[in-house]
Write an enzyme that holds these catalytic residues in place. Structure first.
Site, PDB file in Angstrom:
ATOM      1  N   HIS A 171      41.450  46.543  44.635  1.00 44.89           N
ATOM      2  CA  HIS A 171      40.423  45.589  44.193  1.00 44.89           C
ATOM      3  C   HIS A 171      40.260  44.520  45.266  1.00 44.89           C
ATOM      4  O   HIS A 171      41.243  44.033  45.826  1.00 44.89           O
ATOM      5  CB  HIS A 171      40.876  44.950  42.868  1.00 44.89           C
ATOM      6  CG  HIS A 171      40.027  43.792  42.431  1.00 44.89           C
ATOM      7  ND1 HIS A 171      40.465  42.481  42.441  1.00 44.89           N
ATOM      8  CD2 HIS A 171      38.755  43.761  41.961  1.00 44.89           C
ATOM      9  CE1 HIS A 171      39.507  41.693  41.997  1.00 44.89           C
ATOM     10  NE2 HIS A 171      38.466  42.439  41.691  1.00 44.89           N
ATOM     11  N   ASN A 172      38.994  44.142  45.564  1.00 47.01           N
ATOM     12  CA  ASN A 172      38.733  43.112  46.598  1.00 47.01           C
ATOM     13  C   ASN A 172      39.643  43.311  47.815  1.00 47.01           C
ATOM     14  O   ASN A 172      40.380  42.413  48.220  1.00 47.01           O
ATOM     15  CB  ASN A 172      38.920  41.703  46.010  1.00 47.01           C
ATOM     16  CG  ASN A 172      37.781  41.330  45.067  1.00 47.01           C
ATOM     17  OD1 ASN A 172      36.830  42.104  44.895  1.00 47.01           O
ATOM     18  ND2 ASN A 172      37.860  40.169  44.447  1.00 47.01           N
ATOM     19  N   GLU A 189      37.279  48.408  47.951  1.00 47.96           N
ATOM     20  CA  GLU A 189      36.127  47.619  47.499  1.00 47.96           C
ATOM     21  C   GLU A 189      35.552  46.807  48.657  1.00 47.96           C
ATOM     22  O   GLU A 189      36.299  46.220  49.443  1.00 47.96           O
ATOM     23  CB  GLU A 189      36.542  46.689  46.358  1.00 47.96           C
ATOM     24  CG  GLU A 189      35.346  46.040  45.707  1.00 47.96           C
ATOM     25  CD  GLU A 189      35.705  45.210  44.479  1.00 47.96           C
ATOM     26  OE1 GLU A 189      34.773  44.690  43.860  1.00 47.96           O
ATOM     27  OE2 GLU A 189      36.895  45.084  44.153  1.00 47.96           O
ATOM     28  N   ASP A 207      32.620  43.880  49.083  1.00 49.80           N
ATOM     29  CA  ASP A 207      31.636  42.939  48.500  1.00 49.80           C
ATOM     30  C   ASP A 207      30.688  42.486  49.598  1.00 49.80           C
ATOM     31  O   ASP A 207      31.106  41.788  50.529  1.00 49.80           O
ATOM     32  CB  ASP A 207      32.363  41.693  47.961  1.00 49.80           C
ATOM     33  CG  ASP A 207      32.772  41.855  46.512  1.00 49.80           C
ATOM     34  OD1 ASP A 207      32.727  42.986  46.040  1.00 49.80           O
ATOM     35  OD2 ASP A 207      33.153  40.858  45.882  1.00 49.80           O
ATOM     36  N   HIS A 258      34.238  37.160  49.016  1.00 51.17           N
ATOM     37  CA  HIS A 258      34.169  37.023  47.559  1.00 51.17           C
ATOM     38  C   HIS A 258      33.131  35.950  47.255  1.00 51.17           C
ATOM     39  O   HIS A 258      33.374  34.766  47.488  1.00 51.17           O
ATOM     40  CB  HIS A 258      35.553  36.636  47.014  1.00 51.17           C
ATOM     41  CG  HIS A 258      35.697  36.910  45.557  1.00 51.17           C
ATOM     42  ND1 HIS A 258      36.650  36.317  44.772  1.00 51.17           N
ATOM     43  CD2 HIS A 258      35.008  37.730  44.720  1.00 51.17           C
ATOM     44  CE1 HIS A 258      36.534  36.759  43.526  1.00 51.17           C
ATOM     45  NE2 HIS A 258      35.547  37.611  43.477  1.00 51.17           N
ATOM     46  N   GLU A 297      30.011  46.594  46.257  1.00 55.43           N
ATOM     47  CA  GLU A 297      29.469  45.535  45.389  1.00 55.43           C
ATOM     48  C   GLU A 297      28.333  44.913  46.192  1.00 55.43           C
ATOM     49  O   GLU A 297      28.562  44.114  47.102  1.00 55.43           O
ATOM     50  CB  GLU A 297      30.553  44.498  45.072  1.00 55.43           C
ATOM     51  CG  GLU A 297      31.699  45.038  44.231  1.00 55.43           C
ATOM     52  CD  GLU A 297      31.277  45.385  42.812  1.00 55.43           C
ATOM     53  OE1 GLU A 297      30.441  44.665  42.252  1.00 55.43           O
ATOM     54  OE2 GLU A 297      31.773  46.400  42.280  1.00 55.43           O
ATOM     55  N   ASP A 347      69.942  39.500  40.493  1.00 57.70           N
ATOM     56  CA  ASP A 347      71.095  38.602  40.591  1.00 57.70           C
ATOM     57  C   ASP A 347      71.130  37.796  39.290  1.00 57.70           C
ATOM     58  O   ASP A 347      70.230  36.995  39.024  1.00 57.70           O
ATOM     59  CB  ASP A 347      70.903  37.684  41.812  1.00 57.70           C
ATOM     60  CG  ASP A 347      72.014  36.666  41.963  1.00 57.70           C
ATOM     61  OD1 ASP A 347      73.070  36.830  41.314  1.00 57.70           O
ATOM     62  OD2 ASP A 347      71.830  35.697  42.723  1.00 57.70           O
TER      63      ASP A 347
END
Length: 599
Positions: A164-165, A194, A196, A209, A243, A576
């Site tokens: 994604h992105n 992807e 955009d 984005h 996109e 731990d």
């Protein structure tokens, strides 16, 4: 280690330097015991260890009693395993099948450090340990690390490693956009990326984005990077999820750059020139491998792009008989089904809208992955095509799984589905991909830049099959008439649960927790998690071992019942222990249950 701890660089190590070394190696050893080991190794009685003496000390320190006792169970004299004794071990403990004697010979040849022992076809304790710590001793079945699955089924029959992105290296608001994001994802075997796209200055589209402060990269650079790195790890198709936020003018530039940079690798027609009745396989001719599929909006239907294809149903050849022919006829009828007058008017209006907002040249690049909005499973069955794809937010996908789990699994048997993270995840966190795989969703897009359990599961699932980014779904998820519903045990064709028994014996030289104090030593525990259908989700953990990251011994047995083992992933986590705050993460290893080699 010797050089690190030899503070005054005199080539010797006094007891104080040895104590410092033990701390560096994550060992909190009783001082008297450390002194005993030190004195036993100090053959020259000089009060310091040098050269061979240090090697003796290190060997005493790293002596693995649990391995030695296993070795002695099969060795008559306790010093070596003869060829036949090694064969016994391989058959009884490692559950190896055919050709065990040849395998035993190979292992001696590969892992026995002593030439004399090799010549006598025996394995020493050192060689035995080297074998256990080698890939041949791994829990991961080596036959499943190479390409081992059928790659000739339709794309929708595979889980596909998806990002994604992909361009973001950090968060979704101010993070840096970089082609490095694409390179890293491709090197991890990712097959759906992807992009955009937004209008940029001087007619050059940019990738970032939108409506955020993330930095920007030219689309041209992204495509060049894809052309260079896409097929270094895997030969199988890459799906570019576009996109598209560009003006029609800059969409023409997108199409021109895709075609000029990727050339023949960009799939611009169906593989046989006909309207597809099903998706192509990852290995479909004429271009069996090395191609890009563009996912995006498209003007009209696929047959409008194919010269002269029209609305005709595909012809059936003589070989197309039985169930396959029926299936193809059924699908063909759906393709040719006339719409009602109101439906036709709606289609024409939508077509007009698409023509105004979408460049024909870019539309023509979309063949097998036309993005469509989801109108329900019934609507998809009657009017949608195998070459169309719907995307769902994680919340919408969860709702569909909850309310129509079986229908979702059936839908995913003939059409691709893409899932993406909620827009609220501005920190680039991830959702649990397992619940989406449980419903047969193929393109489960994650933020590859964010480490954590979710990416561990993704890396675990796709660590098999030659790291090619495609994993064949279980047979009950590839059948359009399947009754399987991940949330309803009564729909599972089960032969009773499978029992998984894991004996956690010991650890060796575990790393310290990042940013911990020099003198800090970890208190390790092991947790084993099962990720699968809801009824199989489980975890158990061992007790913690105080102050020993060097050679902790647990000797605990954990047991799990798996109802749908075909979908289960097993994740081993070392932490731990901390009684006042959250345990610190030390390391993990995840693999599909189907890839486990017993032994």
């Amino acid at each position: 280690w010797f050089q690190k701890a030899d503070k005054n660089k005199d080539g010797r190590m006094n007891f104080k330097e040895v104590q410092r070394l033990l701390k560096m190696m994550n060992v909190d050893m009783n001082e008297d015991h450390a002194m005993r080991l030190f004195q036993a190794a100090d053959k020259s009685e000089s009060g310091t260890l040098e050269g061979e003496e240090f090697v003796l000390f290190y060997k005493a320190l790293t002596q693995r009693e649990e391995v030695l006792s296993l070795f002695q169970d099969f060795s008559e004299d306790g010093k070596k395993l003869t060829l036949l004794e090694l064969v016994d071990f391989l058959q009884q403990e490692q559950l190896e099948g055919e050709g065990t004697e040849e395998l035993a010979m190979e292992l001696i040849d590969k892992y026995e450090p002593s030439e004399m022992a090799k010549a006598r076809h025996v394995l020493s304790a050192d060689g035995f340990l080297m074998y256990l710590c080698s890939p041949e001793g791994s829990i991961f079945n080596p036959q499943h690390q190479a390409l081992w699955q059928d790659m000739t089924q339709p794309l929708c029959h595979y889980f596909i490693s998806s990002s994604h992105n992909t361009y973001l290296l950090e968060d979704q608001i101010r993070g840096q956009s970089s082609i490095e994001g694409y390179i890293r994802a491709l090197k991890r075997g990712c097959r759906c990326l992807e992009v955009d796209c937004w209008d940029g200055p001087n007619g050059e589209p940019l990738v970032y984005h939108g409506h955020t402060f993330t930095s920007k990269i030219p689309f041209r650079e992204v495509v060049s990077t894809l052309g260079k790195y896409a097929f270094q790890v895997s030969d199988y198709p890459v799906i570019l999820s576009l996109e598209n936020h560009c003006s029609v003018e800059q969409q023409d530039v997108l199409a021109q750059q895709l075609k000029s940079i990727l050339g023949e690798q960009l799939l611009m027609a169906t593989t046989d020139g006909r309207i597809p009745t099903q998706l192509p396989s990852p290995a479909t001719p004429p271009s069996p491998t090395l191609h890009f599929l563009l996912k995006g909006k498209k003007i009209g239907r696929l047959e409008d792009t194919l010269d002269g294809a029209g609305d005709d149903a595909p012809e059936l050849s003589d070989e197309d008989t039985g169930a396959e022919a029926e299936e193809e006829k059924r699908r063909a009828k759906v393709l040719a089904k006339p719409l009602s007058p109101s439906g036709e008017a709606e289609r024409v209006s939508a077509l007009q809208k698409d023509r105004e907002s979408l460049a024909q040249a870019l539309s023509d690049c979309v063949i097998y992955c036309k993005s469509v909005s989801f109108q329900g499973f019934q609507e998809a069955r009657t009017h949608s095509r195998p070459s169309e794809i719907s995307s769902f937010s994680e919340a919408k996908a969860r709702k569909l799984i909850r309310e129509s789990g079986n229908e979702f699994v059936r839908h995913n048997a003939w059409q691709l589905t893409r899932i993406y993270p909620s827009g609220m995840r501005t920190d680039s966190s991830n959702y649990n991909p397992q619940e989406m795989w449980n419903a047969g969703c193929q393109i489960v897009a994650l933020n590859f830049q964010t480490a954590g359990a979710e990416m561990d599961l993704n890396d675990g699932l796709f660590s098999q099959n030659g790291h090619c980014g495609y994993v064949l779904k279980p047979s009950f998820m590839r059948d359009e008439g399947t009754l399987f519903n991940p949330s309803d045990p009564s729909t599972w064709e089960s032969h009773g649960p499978v029992t998984l028994t894991i004996q956690v014996i010991s650890g060796q030289q575990l790393p310290k927790v990042a940013n911990s104090k020099d003198e800090a030593v970890i208190d390790p525990l092991v947790r084993v998690e099962i990720h699968g259908v809801p009824a199989d989700q489980a975890h158990q953990e061992t007790k913690y071992i105080e102050n020993n990251g060097f050679n902790p011994r647990w000797d605990e047995t954990l047991q799990f019942q798996l109802r749908v083992p075909e979908l289960a992933l097993v994740r081993f986590v070392v932490e731990d222990y901390d009684k006042t705050s959250r345990n610190d993460f030390v390391g993990q290893f995840t693999l599909p249950f189907a890839n486990i080699k017993p032994g």
